[in-house]
Design a protein around this motif. Structure first.
Motif, mmCIF file in Angstrom:
data_model
loop_
_atom_site.group_PDB
_atom_site.id
_atom_site.type_symbol
_atom_site.label_atom_id
_atom_site.label_comp_id
_atom_site.label_asym_id
_atom_site.label_seq_id
_atom_site.Cartn_x
_atom_site.Cartn_y
_atom_site.Cartn_z
ATOM 1 N N MET A 1 0.518 -1.112 0.066
ATOM 2 C CA MET A 1 0.161 0.202 0.085
ATOM 3 C C MET A 1 0.475 1.334 0.068
ATOM 4 N N ALA A 2 0.860 2.051 -0.896
ATOM 5 C CA ALA A 2 1.033 3.848 -0.782
ATOM 6 C C ALA A 2 0.301 4.412 0.280
ATOM 7 N N TYR A 3 1.275 5.356 0.911
ATOM 8 C CA TYR A 3 0.843 5.691 2.357
ATOM 9 C C TYR A 3 0.519 7.457 1.780
ATOM 10 N N GLU A 4 -0.761 8.045 2.109
ATOM 11 C CA GLU A 4 -0.431 9.298 1.681
ATOM 12 C C GLU A 4 -1.024 9.620 2.748
ATOM 13 N N SER A 5 -2.013 8.964 4.191
ATOM 14 C CA SER A 5 -1.876 10.209 4.886
ATOM 15 C C SER A 5 -1.275 9.882 5.716
ATOM 16 N N ILE A 6 0.423 9.389 6.446
ATOM 17 C CA ILE A 6 0.953 8.838 7.263
ATOM 18 C C ILE A 6 2.581 8.426 6.659
ATOM 19 N N LEU A 7 3.417 8.926 7.495
ATOM 20 C CA LEU A 7 4.924 8.320 7.153
ATOM 21 C C LEU A 7 5.175 7.166 7.491
ATOM 22 N N PHE A 8 5.515 6.662 7.206
ATOM 23 C CA PHE A 8 5.988 4.659 7.628
ATOM 24 C C PHE A 8 7.963 4.724 7.674
ATOM 25 N N GLU A 9 8.837 4.113 8.832
ATOM 26 C CA GLU A 9 9.957 4.126 8.896
ATOM 27 C C GLU A 9 9.846 3.116 9.359
ATOM 28 N N ASN A 10 11.561 1.888 9.099
ATOM 29 C CA ASN A 10 11.253 0.554 10.270
ATOM 30 C C ASN A 10 12.616 0.426 9.756
ATOM 31 N N ASN A 11 13.835 0.920 10.831
ATOM 32 C CA ASN A 11 14.990 1.022 10.488
ATOM 33 C C ASN A 11 15.616 0.181 11.777
ATOM 34 N N ASP A 12 16.125 -0.335 11.581
ATOM 35 C CA ASP A 12 16.971 -1.339 12.983
ATOM 36 C C ASP A 12 16.248 -1.197 14.120
ATOM 37 N N VAL A 16 8.710 4.426 13.320
ATOM 38 C CA VAL A 16 8.690 5.569 12.831
ATOM 39 C C VAL A 16 7.248 5.412 12.582
ATOM 40 N N ILE A 17 6.131 6.215 13.000
ATOM 41 C CA ILE A 17 4.598 6.191 12.179
ATOM 42 C C ILE A 17 4.513 7.727 12.895
ATOM 43 N N THR A 18 4.623 8.397 11.220
ATOM 44 C CA THR A 18 4.137 10.101 12.170
ATOM 45 C C THR A 18 2.136 9.910 10.597
ATOM 46 N N LEU A 19 1.912 10.097 11.567
ATOM 47 C CA LEU A 19 0.024 11.208 11.314
ATOM 48 C C LEU A 19 0.515 12.283 9.733
ATOM 49 N N ASN A 20 0.538 12.460 8.984
ATOM 50 C CA ASN A 20 0.596 13.117 8.013
ATOM 51 C C ASN A 20 -0.458 14.057 7.303
ATOM 52 N N ARG A 21 -1.192 14.163 7.616
ATOM 53 C CA ARG A 21 -2.212 15.465 7.420
ATOM 54 C C ARG A 21 -2.029 16.624 8.041
ATOM 55 N N PRO A 22 -0.885 17.276 7.680
ATOM 56 C CA PRO A 22 -0.661 18.681 8.652
ATOM 57 C C PRO A 22 -1.494 19.525 8.658
ATOM 58 N N ASP A 23 -1.959 20.208 7.119
ATOM 59 C CA ASP A 23 -2.790 20.266 7.208
ATOM 60 C C ASP A 23 -4.587 21.020 7.450
ATOM 61 N N LYS A 24 -4.882 19.420 7.886
ATOM 62 C CA LYS A 24 -5.668 18.997 9.097
ATOM 63 C C LYS A 24 -6.056 18.366 10.179
ATOM 64 N N GLY A 56 3.036 13.201 15.177
ATOM 65 C CA GLY A 56 2.298 13.780 14.032
ATOM 66 C C GLY A 56 3.251 14.998 13.369
ATOM 67 N N ALA A 57 2.888 14.771 12.087
ATOM 68 C CA ALA A 57 3.150 15.952 11.472
ATOM 69 C C ALA A 57 2.829 17.262 11.577
ATOM 70 N N GLY A 58 3.865 18.616 11.999
ATOM 71 C CA GLY A 58 3.539 20.071 11.570
ATOM 72 C C GLY A 58 2.991 20.557 13.328
ATOM 73 N N ARG A 59 1.867 21.743 13.245
ATOM 74 C CA ARG A 59 1.541 21.922 14.569
ATOM 75 C C ARG A 59 0.575 21.455 15.635
#
Length: 263
Positions: A1-12, A16-24, A56-59
């Motif tokens: 699945m290509a993510y548009e609403s979250i950022l996903f990292e998985n290293n070592d 890390v999951i970042t909620l990524n709709r900062p404008d909302k 979360g991303a943004g403010r």
């Protein structure tokens, strides 16, 4: 699945999951729920993961449900909010609680509605000094969902839980720490640094022991003392056979830093 609403990292070992709709203000839509479900499913299936950091991303951390995603308009059929809990919010809370490793939540700004309760499903919550927690449900004629009625009285007691739920007042991060709602309030510019340092610490810790510790603490309120002692016995028996326990003892006796593998 290509993510548009979250950022996903998985290293070592650190996810890390970042909620990524900062404008909302990272408010929830069905699409975000589905992406989170997919990402958490990947973590559940990956034995190398030893900690999850959620932020979360943004403010803002999360403003709860995006009301435009399920708006009730005049003349249209009412929305079944119970279905929303069954399909999305309930499974999200349960999946976070069930992860067999520590889950850190770094609350970087306002956390409102469901966004205030999702952190409480995590194991350790750090919040920026400017962050706040708001149980806004009472202002919409609803109850604190996403585990709110479960977590709040257990964390802050009935009186404070009632005040938060019935008044919907903003609780500052400093107040949340004093009340025991969260683990720690930190300066805004140190939040991500401290959260990632904690994640790296857990990535090198005895993961199986931490998983048993989580399970025992969460089970405790439902158990009698006798049941809890039995649970501790069973966990200690299983952990005494683990590689990490043997490594921990060896490192202690040899006066060196242990090299835990999570096994």
């Amino acid at each position: 699945m290509a993510y548009e609403s979250i950022l996903f990292e998985n290293n070592d070992g650190v996810a890390v999951i970042t909620l990524n709709r900062p404008d909302k203000l990272n408010s929830f839509t069905v699409a975000m729920h589905l992406e989170l479900r997919d990402a958490i499913g990947k973590l559940q299936a990956d034995a190398s993961v030893r900690v999850l950091l959620l932020t979360g991303a943004g403010r803002g951390f999360c403003a709860g449900q995006d009301l435009s995603d399920r708006a009730v308009k005049p003349g249209e059929a009412a929305v079944d909010l119970g279905e929303s809990i069954d399909k999305y919010y309930g499974p999200l809370v349960k999946s976070l609680r069930a992860l067999p490793f520590p889950v850190i939540c770094a609350v970087n700004g306002v956390a409102a509605g469901a966004g205030a309760n999702i952190p409480l499903a995590c194991d350790i919550v750090l919040a920026a000094r400017s962050a706040s927690f708001v149980e806004v449900f009472c202002k919409l004629g609803l109850i604190p969902d996403t585990g709110g009625t479960y977590f709040l009285p257990r964390l802050v007691g009935t009186a404070r839980a009632m005040g938060m739920a019935l008044l919907g007042d903003k609780i500052t991060a400093e107040q949340a720490e004093l009340w025991g709602l969260i683990w720690k309030c930190v300066d805004d510019d140190k939040l991500q640094e401290q959260a990632r340092a904690m994640a790296l610490h857990f990535a090198k810790a005895p993961t199986k022991g931490l998983a048993h510790t989580k399970a025992a603490i969460y089970q405790s309120p439902a158990n009698t003392l006798e049941q809890q002692l039995d649970l501790e016995r069973d966990s200690m028996r299983a952990l005494g056979l683990s590689r990490d326990y043997r490594e921990g003892v060896s490192a202690f006796l040899e006066k060196r830093t242990p090299a835990f593998t999570g096994e």
